[in-house]
Design a protein around this motif. Structure first.
Motif, mmCIF file in Angstrom:
data_model
loop_
_atom_site.group_PDB
_atom_site.id
_atom_site.type_symbol
_atom_site.label_atom_id
_atom_site.label_comp_id
_atom_site.label_asym_id
_atom_site.label_seq_id
_atom_site.Cartn_x
_atom_site.Cartn_y
_atom_site.Cartn_z
ATOM 1 N N UNK A 152 0.831 -1.200 0.000
ATOM 2 C CA UNK A 152 0.000 0.000 0.000
ATOM 3 C C UNK A 152 0.865 1.250 0.000
ATOM 4 N N UNK A 153 1.870 1.261 0.875
ATOM 5 C CA UNK A 153 2.729 2.440 0.954
ATOM 6 C C UNK A 153 3.551 2.642 -0.309
ATOM 7 N N UNK A 154 3.986 1.510 -0.917
ATOM 8 C CA UNK A 154 4.757 1.655 -2.154
ATOM 9 C C UNK A 154 3.903 2.238 -3.255
ATOM 10 N N UNK A 155 2.645 1.768 -3.355
ATOM 11 C CA UNK A 155 1.749 2.331 -4.376
ATOM 12 C C UNK A 155 1.531 3.810 -4.142
ATOM 13 N N UNK A 156 1.355 4.176 -2.869
ATOM 14 C CA UNK A 156 1.116 5.586 -2.558
ATOM 15 C C UNK A 156 2.340 6.430 -2.941
ATOM 16 N N UNK A 157 3.522 5.875 -2.639
ATOM 17 C CA UNK A 157 4.753 6.612 -2.952
ATOM 18 C C UNK A 157 4.897 6.789 -4.449
ATOM 19 N N UNK A 158 4.557 5.704 -5.202
ATOM 20 C CA UNK A 158 4.658 5.816 -6.659
ATOM 21 C C UNK A 158 3.689 6.872 -7.166
ATOM 22 N N UNK A 159 2.495 6.904 -6.620
ATOM 23 C CA UNK A 159 1.501 7.901 -7.061
ATOM 24 C C UNK A 159 1.973 9.307 -6.732
ATOM 25 N N UNK A 160 2.563 9.482 -5.550
ATOM 26 C CA UNK A 160 3.046 10.818 -5.176
ATOM 27 C C UNK A 160 4.111 11.252 -6.157
ATOM 28 N N UNK A 161 5.022 10.305 -6.478
ATOM 29 C CA UNK A 161 6.105 10.662 -7.399
ATOM 30 C C UNK A 161 5.566 11.017 -8.764
ATOM 31 N N UNK A 162 4.497 10.265 -9.182
ATOM 32 C CA UNK A 162 3.926 10.539 -10.497
ATOM 33 C C UNK A 162 2.983 11.723 -10.454
ATOM 34 N N UNK A 163 2.615 12.186 -9.250
ATOM 35 C CA UNK A 163 1.741 13.345 -9.142
ATOM 36 C C UNK A 163 0.273 13.031 -9.301
ATOM 37 N N UNK A 164 -0.101 11.756 -9.169
ATOM 38 C CA UNK A 164 -1.505 11.400 -9.383
ATOM 39 C C UNK A 164 -2.246 11.155 -8.081
ATOM 40 N N UNK A 165 -1.627 11.400 -6.908
ATOM 41 C CA UNK A 165 -2.296 11.082 -5.640
ATOM 42 C C UNK A 165 -3.427 12.066 -5.392
#
Lengths: 127, 191
Positions: A106-119
């Motif tokens: 869950x945290x990895x997905x969230x981190x990836x989204x933050x990096x991609x700017x889609x969170x």
């Protein structure tokens, strides 16, 4: 009392159980008598202590003491068997690994989204 | 209390006078008070011989025929009796219990899950309709409603709508149109 119907959502009282009055052997009656004798004795003991004018402290209940002791000290009676070790593994070991994987992904997905700017922070009060 | 202090002092003096063992061990050995739980009255290990079973039944205030320990598979029960799984709510409300709110008499053997079976919690009294019927009714209804809501969300059904229609050629002048120029005619109807 032959047409007694028990109240809804209640069990039939033992004294109105038809099995108590019909087809009872002497052994069953003697067993019932011994049960009642035990109960009457305990009731008498309790009443004596309850109405004792010199008593200042609580009446200690040995059944309560035994219950508390039994619930708090299962360790001497514990043995390693298939069932107990399986239960221990399910309740103690598996949740650790499961929760690690769940939180990590869950945290990895969230981190990836933050990096991609889609969170999308739906409940954020800051913006 | 003063009496007990006197007894303690006398024990101490006697132990010193005997002089066999020194100091603390002399005071620890010997007699103890007779109040409190005796050693044989606490739960113990699983009873294996019939004599042990009889002694355990006597300890728990049960008849030998009623006393049935939990099966010995190492789960920590020991010789604690296995009582029927009936909640306290099922007991007679009109009998004079020693503890009326718990519907229990003094020194009556307590169920292992007694704190679960109190009247505020789990209740095993009979239900008006069989349990399976109740489950079917409840989950059937909830399942049906969830299904219908899902179908309704997938295939929405709403009143027909169209964009709002304004008069005066779509409010040409109000929208800042040139008053000299002739706006194009907009017809919102069909004959």
């Amino acid at each position: 009392m032959a047409d007694y119907r028990e109240a809804p959502l209640a069990t039939r009282p033992k004294t109105l159980d038809p099995n108590e009055y019909f087809n009872l052997s002497p052994e069953q009656r003697r067993l019932e008598e011994s049960r009642m004798a035990l109960r009457a004795n305990l009731k008498r003991q309790y009443q004596i202590e309850l109405n004792n004018p010199h008593r200042k402290e609580l009446i200690e209940d040995p059944a309560l003491t035994r219950w508390v002791y039994a619930r708090a000290n299962p360790y001497p009676n514990f043995r390693v068997t298939k069932k107990t070790s399986l239960l221990g593994a399910i309740c103690g070991v598996v949740p650790l690994f499961v929760m690690y994987y769940v939180f990590k992904t869950d945290r990895d997905n969230k981190e990836a989204k933050i990096k991609a700017g889609t969170l999308k922070r739906k409940f954020s009060l800051l913006s | 209390m003063l009496n007990m202090a006197g007894v303690g002092f006398r024990m101490w003096a006697k132990a010193l006078a005997k002089g066999r063992s020194s100091g603390l061990s002399a005071l620890l050995s010997g007699c103890r008070a007779a109040s409190g739980v005796s050693k044989g009255s606490l739960p113990g290990p699983y009873p294996k011989t019939p004599e042990e079973r009889a002694a355990a039944a006597k300890k728990y205030n049960l008849t030998v025929q009623d006393y049935e320990p939990y099966p010995d598979n190492g789960e920590g029960f020991g010789d604690y009796p296995k009582l029927p799984d009936r909640s306290q709510q099922e007991r007679d409300p009109w009998y004079q219990w020693d503890h009326p709110d718990l519907r229990r008499n003094w020194a009556e053997p307590m169920h292992w899950d007694f704190d679960m079976f109190i009247r505020n919690r789990v209740d095993t009294s009979p239900s008006p309709v069989p349990w399976s019927t109740m489950c079917k009714h409840l989950f059937g209804f909830i399942g049906f409603m969830l299904f219908m809501f899902y179908v309704g969300a997938k295939f929405p059904c709403y009143q027909p709508v169209a964009p709002k229609q304004y008069p005066y050629n779509d409010l040409y002048l109000e929208r800042g149109g040139d008053p000299e120029k002739q706006p194009e005619e907009i017809k919102h109807y069909e004959i």
